[in-house]
Design a protein around this motif. Structure first.
Motif: not given
Length: 319
Positions: A288-308
């Protein structure tokens, strides 16, 4: 956890089994009775599809759709030493990922060694990621894998960076094997007696890369690969795992290369714990912690803009 695995007696060394026997044992362990609940996992649906390859072959994938959709998609690459495991052994793990992240999950049944040694499993993993991107455009795309699947996920990320074909929002790397020389594993205090052994890993490398010269390829020898400009990564390790130290070393090397990294340690856990969440409470807590950390990455500005953007500037380490 170790007592559970040894309930039927001491484990038989991998080399003492045929590949088919090892595959049957792996699947039977993964298919033990699971927790039944009415939570988000119960709302996940699945359908099998087919992915064509450049050489005219094809392999299966299983597409999981969550009950609550957050606009994400995950290409999941199963573990099992590049020779064991399949989409059935990892069915529950993928359902957990889909439900926890609100993501469509594409689980790839890539062709396995020894029938299909390196680079075929990696090429199939690349094909799976491209298929996922085409089939689910506009979503944040995560590369994920456990053990050998995590190794393949890094190989896919390297290929995507070098070819410019795909952009990924993040990587989820669960207890990855990244040192084909096995220098870290051989020196580990947990090299024997904790389910996965150094000899098991040596055997699997023999199956996956029978030509020892190719073990120096960047897509195999990941600790010596150029890791710059890869997607943000969540690297999970297990305390009682011969691969623990090389997983930590990978996280360090990613950070030095400028890749944002969150390292999630697995205190008291052994290799493969992500498949044990329904029967080992500590494994469920860490998963559960692993997936929370991944969710946090995806919600961060850097993670959200990765593909671009395709670039990162700062490394972050989890506690």
């Amino acid at each position: 956890m170790i007592k559970w695995q040894r309930a039927d007696g001491p484990p038989v060394p991998m080399r003492a089994l045929t590949v088919e026997q090892a595959r049957e044992r792996y699947l039977s362990n993964a298919a033990l009775p699971r927790r039944q609940d009415g939570g988000p996992r119960a709302a996940v649906t699945a359908v099998d599809r087919t992915i064509d390859t450049a050489d005219g072959s094809a392999f299966r994938c299983r597409v999981y759709t969550p009950g609550t959709d957050e606009g994400r998609v995950v290409t999941y690459l199963h573990g099992g030493g590049w020779a064991l495991g399949d989409i059935d052994s990892h069915d529950q793990a993928c359902r957990i990922v889909a439900a926890s992240l609100g993501a469509v999950v594409v689980s790839a049944d890539y062709r396995r060694a020894p029938e299909f040694p390196y680079p075929t499993p990696l090429l199939d993993a690349i094909a799976a990621a491209r298929w996922t991107s085409r089939s689910f455009p506009g979503r944040e795309h995560v590369l994920a894998g456990d053990s050998a699947g995590a190794h393949l996920a890094v190989g896919v990320a390297l290929d995507a960076r070098d070819t410019g074909d795909l952009g990924f929002a993040a990587q989820l790397l669960l207890y990855p094997p990244v040192d084909p020389r096995l220098l870290f594993a051989a020196a580990s205090p947990y090299a024997e007696g904790y389910l996965l052994t150094v000899d098991d890993m040596a055997y699997h490398y023999d199956l996956y890369v029978p030509d020892a010269r190719r073990r120096f390829d960047p897509a195999v020898d990941l600790l010596n690969a150029d890791l710059r400009n890869l997607p943000p990564a969540v690297v999970a390790t297990a305390e009682f795992d011969p691969l623990h130290d090389e997983g930590v070393e990978l996280a360090d090397k990613l950070a030095v290369a400028g890749v944002p990294v969150r390292h999630v340690p697995g205190p008291g856990l052994v290799h493969g714990y992500f498949l044990m969440q329904d029967i080992v409470p500590a494994a469920a807590t860490c998963g559960e912690r692993v997936l929370r950390e991944l969710d946090a990455v995806l919600r961060s500005p850097r993670g959200a803009s990765r593909a671009a953007s395709g670039r990162y500037a700062e490394a972050v380490r989890g506690d």
